[in-house]
Design a protein around this motif. Sequence first.
Motif, PDB file in Angstrom:
ATOM      1  N   SER A  22       0.826  -1.212   0.000  1.00 22.76           N
ATOM      2  CA  SER A  22       0.000   0.000   0.000  1.00 22.76           C
ATOM      3  C   SER A  22       0.860   1.263   0.000  1.00 22.76           C
ATOM      4  N   ILE A  23       2.051   1.190   0.619  1.00 15.86           N
ATOM      5  CA  ILE A  23       2.969   2.335   0.570  1.00 15.86           C
ATOM      6  C   ILE A  23       3.455   2.544  -0.868  1.00 15.86           C
ATOM      7  N   PHE A  24       3.783   1.448  -1.550  1.00 17.98           N
ATOM      8  CA  PHE A  24       4.219   1.531  -2.946  1.00 17.98           C
ATOM      9  C   PHE A  24       3.107   2.099  -3.824  1.00 17.98           C
ATOM     10  N   LEU A  25       1.877   1.603  -3.640  1.00 19.73           N
ATOM     11  CA  LEU A  25       0.748   2.107  -4.410  1.00 19.73           C
ATOM     12  C   LEU A  25       0.566   3.611  -4.178  1.00 19.73           C
ATOM     13  N   SER A  26       0.601   4.038  -2.930  1.00 17.72           N
ATOM     14  CA  SER A  26       0.408   5.454  -2.602  1.00 17.72           C
ATOM     15  C   SER A  26       1.534   6.310  -3.174  1.00 17.72           C
ATOM     16  N   GLU A  27       2.753   5.795  -3.115  1.00 15.16           N
ATOM     17  CA  GLU A  27       3.907   6.492  -3.695  1.00 15.16           C
ATOM     18  C   GLU A  27       3.726   6.674  -5.202  1.00 15.16           C
ATOM     19  N   MET A  28       3.272   5.615  -5.878  1.00 16.27           N
ATOM     20  CA  MET A  28       3.063   5.681  -7.331  1.00 16.27           C
ATOM     21  C   MET A  28       1.962   6.681  -7.686  1.00 16.27           C
ATOM     22  N   MET A  29       0.886   6.684  -6.906  1.00 16.00           N
ATOM     23  CA  MET A  29      -0.217   7.600  -7.209  1.00 16.00           C
ATOM     24  C   MET A  29       0.195   9.047  -6.962  1.00 16.00           C
ATOM     25  N   ALA A  30       0.991   9.285  -5.909  1.00 20.42           N
ATOM     26  CA  ALA A  30       1.489  10.634  -5.648  1.00 20.42           C
ATOM     27  C   ALA A  30       2.414  11.083  -6.777  1.00 20.42           C
ATOM     28  N   ASN A  31       3.250  10.167  -7.260  1.00 24.85           N
ATOM     29  CA  ASN A  31       4.126  10.460  -8.400  1.00 24.85           C
ATOM     30  C   ASN A  31       3.318  10.788  -9.643  1.00 24.85           C
ATOM     31  N   TYR A  32       2.285   9.986  -9.896  1.00 25.03           N
ATOM     32  CA  TYR A  32       1.454  10.200 -11.088  1.00 25.03           C
ATOM     33  C   TYR A  32       0.766  11.563 -11.021  1.00 25.03           C
ATOM     34  N   ARG A  33       0.247  11.886  -9.836  1.00 27.67           N
ATOM     35  CA  ARG A  33      -0.401  13.191  -9.645  1.00 27.67           C
ATOM     36  C   ARG A  33       0.573  14.337  -9.925  1.00 27.67           C
ATOM     37  N   ASP A  34       1.780  14.231  -9.388  1.00 28.95           N
ATOM     38  CA  ASP A  34       2.759  15.312  -9.517  1.00 28.95           C
ATOM     39  C   ASP A  34       3.309  15.451 -10.935  1.00 28.95           C
ATOM     40  N   GLU A  35       3.276  14.362 -11.712  1.00 28.87           N
ATOM     41  CA  GLU A  35       3.844  14.388 -13.059  1.00 28.87           C
ATOM     42  C   GLU A  35       2.794  14.592 -14.152  1.00 28.87           C
ATOM     43  N   ASN A  36       1.532  14.735 -13.770  1.00 26.88           N
ATOM     44  CA  ASN A  36       0.458  14.912 -14.757  1.00 26.88           C
ATOM     45  C   ASN A  36      -0.402  16.104 -14.363  1.00 26.88           C
ATOM     46  N   LYS A  37       0.051  17.269 -14.729  1.00 34.01           N
ATOM     47  CA  LYS A  37      -0.620  18.502 -14.343  1.00 34.01           C
ATOM     48  C   LYS A  37      -1.824  18.837 -15.227  1.00 34.01           C
ATOM     49  N   ASP A  38      -2.021  18.050 -16.300  1.00 31.67           N
ATOM     50  CA  ASP A  38      -3.160  18.322 -17.178  1.00 31.67           C
ATOM     51  C   ASP A  38      -4.461  17.761 -16.603  1.00 31.67           C
ATOM     52  N   VAL A  39      -4.374  17.101 -15.445  1.00 34.48           N
ATOM     53  CA  VAL A  39      -5.549  16.548 -14.774  1.00 34.48           C
ATOM     54  C   VAL A  39      -5.474  16.922 -13.297  1.00 34.48           C
ATOM     55  N   ASN A  40      -6.602  17.302 -12.714  1.00 31.13           N
ATOM     56  CA  ASN A  40      -6.657  17.550 -11.276  1.00 31.13           C
ATOM     57  C   ASN A  40      -6.845  16.217 -10.556  1.00 31.13           C
ATOM     58  N   ILE A  41      -5.824  15.780  -9.833  1.00 32.36           N
ATOM     59  CA  ILE A  41      -5.910  14.510  -9.111  1.00 32.36           C
ATOM     60  C   ILE A  41      -5.813  14.778  -7.619  1.00 32.36           C
ATOM     61  N   ASN A  42      -6.869  14.429  -6.897  1.00 28.04           N
ATOM     62  CA  ASN A  42      -6.894  14.558  -5.443  1.00 28.04           C
ATOM     63  C   ASN A  42      -6.734  13.174  -4.826  1.00 28.04           C
ATOM     64  N   ILE A  43      -5.814  13.036  -3.887  1.00 28.20           N
ATOM     65  CA  ILE A  43      -5.559  11.733  -3.272  1.00 28.20           C
ATOM     66  C   ILE A  43      -5.958  11.757  -1.801  1.00 28.20           C
ATOM     67  N   TYR A  44      -6.777  10.787  -1.428  1.00 29.16           N
ATOM     68  CA  TYR A  44      -7.184  10.588  -0.040  1.00 29.16           C
ATOM     69  C   TYR A  44      -6.726   9.187   0.373  1.00 29.16           C
ATOM     70  N   ALA A  45      -6.384   9.035   1.625  1.00 29.41           N
ATOM     71  CA  ALA A  45      -5.969   7.712   2.109  1.00 29.41           C
ATOM     72  C   ALA A  45      -6.769   7.340   3.343  1.00 29.41           C
ATOM     73  N   MET A  46      -7.012   6.049   3.486  1.00 31.24           N
ATOM     74  CA  MET A  46      -7.720   5.514   4.643  1.00 31.24           C
ATOM     75  C   MET A  46      -6.824   4.507   5.350  1.00 31.24           C
ATOM     76  N   HIS A  47      -6.533   4.754   6.621  1.00 33.79           N
ATOM     77  CA  HIS A  47      -5.764   3.796   7.416  1.00 33.79           C
ATOM     78  C   HIS A  47      -6.671   3.222   8.494  1.00 33.79           C
ATOM     79  N   LEU A  48      -6.765   1.895   8.517  1.00 36.17           N
ATOM     80  CA  LEU A  48      -7.566   1.220   9.542  1.00 36.17           C
ATOM     81  C   LEU A  48      -6.647   0.538  10.535  1.00 36.17           C
ATOM     82  N   ASN A  49      -6.704   0.984  11.774  1.00 42.71           N
ATOM     83  CA  ASN A  49      -5.976   0.333  12.861  1.00 42.71           C
ATOM     84  C   ASN A  49      -6.856  -0.804  13.360  1.00 42.71           C
TER      85      ASN A  49
END
Length: 393
Positions: free
Chosen positions: A62-89
């Motif tokens: 899940s850390i790898f997935l979140s890292e990839m999505m953050a990278n994708y968001r930062d490298e694709n400015k032609d789309v507004n990408i909002n990232i939310y995360a859910m952590h369940l303890n």
Amino acid sequence: MKKDFNLTESQNAFCLNLKRKVFQNIEEAFTSNGKFKENNKSRNSEKETINLVIGLSGGPDSIFLSEMMANYRDENKDVNINIYAMHLNHMIREEAKNDEDMAIRFCQKNNIDLKVYRNDIEKAAKENKQSTEEMGRDTRYMYLNEIGQNIEIKNEKEKIYLLTAHILEDTAETMFMNIARGTTLSGLTGIKLKTRNLKYSKYNILRPVYNISKKDILKYLKLKNIEYAVDKTNFELDYTRNKFRNDIFNKIDEIGYNIRKSLFNLSQSIKEEETFINKYVEKKFKKLNITNIEKYKLDMKNNEENLSEIILDLEEYLKLDKFIAKKIIVRSIEKLEKNNSLVDISSKNLEDIYNLITNNINNKKIYPRKDIKIMISKNNQVKKKQIYVIKER
């Protein structure tokens, strides 16, 4: 995609190729034709907004997935990408609070909006008479869906997706478990990049790292010096999936076979075959489906809302090849699910249903699931026997 000057050329090549592979998955998941960026560049309208809700356990996947999505968001400015995360303890392990704190640090560093939930999963599982695994899965999807519902949508075109960090090994484990229980071809298609199941959510569920191996994920995180948690329960043999993961699969690996990779490759071949077969089955289903819509409307008027049914032409059904005939039954059950979600009926149940129908046993009922009833009954209006696939609510 930028190079990391702290890495060697070969290490950079590995990271960039892995990232490129995940980015391709993301764009394929966002559209049906896999040309997401091209489609957006051709538009002269306002930038599209996409909201991603990620299940973040804090483990490497899940850390790898979140890292990839953050990278994708930062490298694709032609789309507004909002990232939310859910952590369940889950409140199962003593280290759970450390995992929670680590998830918070990761999201703060990567500008991800994090929502933390705490739920005693073992206690809830006992109260609901579920396994800990089932309770944990249901609770995670419940919270992911809750976050999605609380996102403020500005227009109808704005999209919301739920993301889970299923990886290549998860497909192998799921396939092996299905084989052990008894399954049809559909149960061997493994984990899909994009699905929708109203049992969990009204939103599409994406799995952008479904074809990435654990080995590659761990290598990437190590090279990039990214912190992650190790869930010790993954190495215990108390759970069915973990028995396959840490015992049976490892024994097969010792023989010299990469069983996880082999099963994943098999699943991809089966998916291609299933796509072709399902198109043919759908055509046949439309010909056989003789559901009396007027009768159904009358049932609804009489407050018989607990009954939903598909009626099939028995005479035409008996002309079908056995394989297609079984597929028609599965398709009928899928139609009774509001979202046409994938239904996996065991091979034994399908064989019993097929024998019931081909032996033309009148008024005998079979329940492949608690809420599904299949039977043959004579329709007095047309004076013919018909197949009834009924969902009891």
